[in-house]
Design a protein around this motif. Structure first.
Motif, PDB file in Angstrom:
ATOM      1  N   HIS A  95       6.284  44.337 -11.820  1.00 25.08           N
ATOM      2  CA  HIS A  95       5.669  43.132 -11.258  1.00 25.08           C
ATOM      3  C   HIS A  95       6.741  42.160 -10.755  1.00 25.08           C
ATOM      4  CE1 HIS A  95       1.404  43.621 -11.729  1.00 25.08           C
ATOM      5  NE2 HIS A  95       1.517  43.994 -12.992  1.00 25.08           N
ATOM      6  N   LYS A  96       7.823  42.025 -11.497  1.00 32.17           N
ATOM      7  CA  LYS A  96       8.905  41.131 -11.087  1.00 32.17           C
ATOM      8  C   LYS A  96       9.545  41.621  -9.787  1.00 32.17           C
ATOM      9  CE  LYS A  96      13.325  39.190 -12.616  1.00 32.17           C
ATOM     10  NZ  LYS A  96      14.348  39.165 -13.689  1.00 32.17           N
ATOM     11  N   ALA A  97       9.819  42.934  -9.684  1.00 31.11           N
ATOM     12  CA  ALA A  97      10.433  43.485  -8.478  1.00 31.11           C
ATOM     13  C   ALA A  97       9.508  43.352  -7.272  1.00 31.11           C
ATOM     14  CB  ALA A  97      10.790  44.956  -8.713  1.00 31.11           C
ATOM     15  N   CYS A  98       8.198  43.565  -7.494  1.00 32.68           N
ATOM     16  CA  CYS A  98       7.227  43.443  -6.398  1.00 32.68           C
ATOM     17  C   CYS A  98       7.097  41.990  -5.941  1.00 32.68           C
ATOM     18  CB  CYS A  98       5.875  43.998  -6.823  1.00 32.68           C
ATOM     19  SG  CYS A  98       5.851  45.786  -6.978  1.00 32.68           S
ATOM     20  N   GLU A  99       7.214  41.059  -6.864  1.00 31.60           N
ATOM     21  CA  GLU A  99       7.134  39.646  -6.516  1.00 31.60           C
ATOM     22  C   GLU A  99       8.307  39.246  -5.621  1.00 31.60           C
ATOM     23  OE1 GLU A  99       5.624  36.030  -6.061  1.00 31.60           O
ATOM     24  OE2 GLU A  99       4.636  37.672  -7.148  1.00 31.60           O
ATOM     25  N   VAL A 100       9.487  39.776  -5.917  1.00 35.48           N
ATOM     26  CA  VAL A 100      10.663  39.520  -5.069  1.00 35.48           C
ATOM     27  C   VAL A 100      10.441  40.103  -3.672  1.00 35.48           C
ATOM     28  CG1 VAL A 100      13.114  40.017  -4.756  1.00 35.48           C
ATOM     29  CG2 VAL A 100      12.258  39.416  -7.024  1.00 35.48           C
TER      30      VAL A 100
END
Length: 395
Positions: A95-100
């Motif tokens: 989720h963190k990588a997709c948010e970036v």
């Protein structure tokens, strides 16, 4: 694992996953790097470990773009970690990588994630492992699902229909269907279930038709191409007897049944009006052509071998043999009478016919121009040769 990574890349997460092969170990690895715009870019790698020689290889590369979505779904298993804690860590990291990626608008074809090609060129797991990664991206897992804590309890009728479906298939597989009637099968079904199934007559008749369609043998369209159903794709003995080595799965809802025995190519689409099947026909043509070049046979299948897979085989015939849509359609339908692409696929086949026709016209034009150029050059060569001979004679 570390020897497969670029020195400048960082491992953000490594989670062990379940595998269909008990002896093998699989890891989902999230790798990040600073891109050209000096922002963090991420990719998910599927790592396969071979216990026999302790080697590691890449079986899947999945860039995280701006439109990548992470779902926790009880019926669709993209990756299945070996523990709940591992699953939670994986979800947080992804989720963190997709948010970036969404924040910086990473999209295919841009200057972002160009370094992913390094890993894509190093996919080297054997075909069975690659098939497993592909099969688990989008379809219901064949392994046991996690317990569902909050679900609707099926009604009495739904439970009966499920039991009818299972028993009916077993009976039809055991009977000589050329010498029994539908009434005989219903009577046998009632005897096994010890109840009167009169109110389920319509349901039973419909299920018989579905099962008959699934049990029918695959249709030989060309010497190297068979067209069939889910049943044909799951019948190992039949696949081996027909000499199939390549399987083109044109469904979203059906998994690959024997990933370690056959080479698969998956087109994950539903039989719907909104489905853009034309976009895949270049890839499906290459896959079938590869089977033909290898001297092997290819089974093209969907759920029933009627719409999605039939459309794909028609498209292949149009390109391979230069046929128009009418000729290709009639050829396939003559051999498999149930062939019936949905209206949207028929329109896409008409569009594909136009594309192929334009390509053919361009090729003819190129050939004509090339012919004129060749004649012109030959003429100039003759003139030059004559000129050289004349100079030599004067000398």
């Amino acid at each position: 694992m570390f020897t497969l990574l670029r020195p400048e890349d960082n491992i953000r997460l490594a989670v062990r996953l379940e595998s269909a092969f008990p002896q093998c170990t699989r890891y989902m690895v999230v790798v990040s790097a600073n891109g050209r715009q000096d922002t963090e870019e991420s990719v998910v790698l599927g790592m396969d470990f071979n216990p026999s020689d302790s080697s590691c290889s890449i079986g899947m590369v999945l860039p995280l773009w701006t439109d990548t979505r992470i779902h926790l779904d009880e019926s669709i298993h993209v990756f299945k970690p070996v523990s709940v804690q591992a699953m939670w860590s994986a979800l947080q990291s992804l989720h963190k990588a997709c948010e970036v990626a969404r924040c910086h608008n990473y999209f295919p074809g841009s200057l972002f994630l160009t370094w992913v090609s390094y890993y894509q060129s190093r996919v080297s797991s054997d075909q069975a492992r690659i098939n497993e990664w592909n099969a688990m991206q989008d379809v219901q897992s064949h392994r046991a699902d996690s317990p569902v804590l909050f679900s609707e309890v099926p009604t009495e009728r739904e439970r009966t229909e499920r039991l009818i479906k299972t028993r009916l298939r077993e009976i039809m597989m055991q009977k000589d269907l050329e010498n029994v009637t539908s009434k005989d099968i219903r009577t046998e079904l009632e005897m096994q279930m010890v109840c009167n199934l009169r109110e389920f007559k319509e349901y039973i008749d419909n299920e018989m038709i579905v099962i008959l369609g699934q049990m029918d043998r695959p249709t030989e369209i060309f010497e190297h191409v068979y067209l069939g159903s889910e049943w044909n794709a799951s019948n190992l003995e039949e696949l081996q007897n027909t000499g199939v080595q390549y399987i083109l799965n044109v469904t979203r809802e059906i998994d690959n049944f024997f990933p370690s025995l056959f080479e698969y190519h998956n087109i994950r689409v539903y039989d719907e009006e909104a489905t853009d099947l034309l976009a895949y026909w270049n890839d499906t043509y290459k896959f079938i052509s590869r089977a033909k070049k290898a001297g092997a046979k290819c089974l093209v299948h969907c759920k029933m071998g009627v719409s999605r897979s039939a459309s794909t085989v028609i498209a292949y015939a149009m390109k391979e043999y230069g046929w128009d849509l009418e000729q290709a359609f009639e050829y396939v339908k003559e051999r498999r009478v149930v062939t019936k692409p949905n209206p949207s696929f028929m329109r896409q086949l008409e569009e594909y016919q136009g594309i192929l026709m334009q390509f053919k016209m361009l090729f003819v034009t190129y050939s004509v121009v090339a012919g004129h150029v060749a004649k012109y050059l030959m003429c100039k060569c003759r003139q030059l040769s004559d000129h050289i001979l004349l100079l030599k004679s004067k000398l």
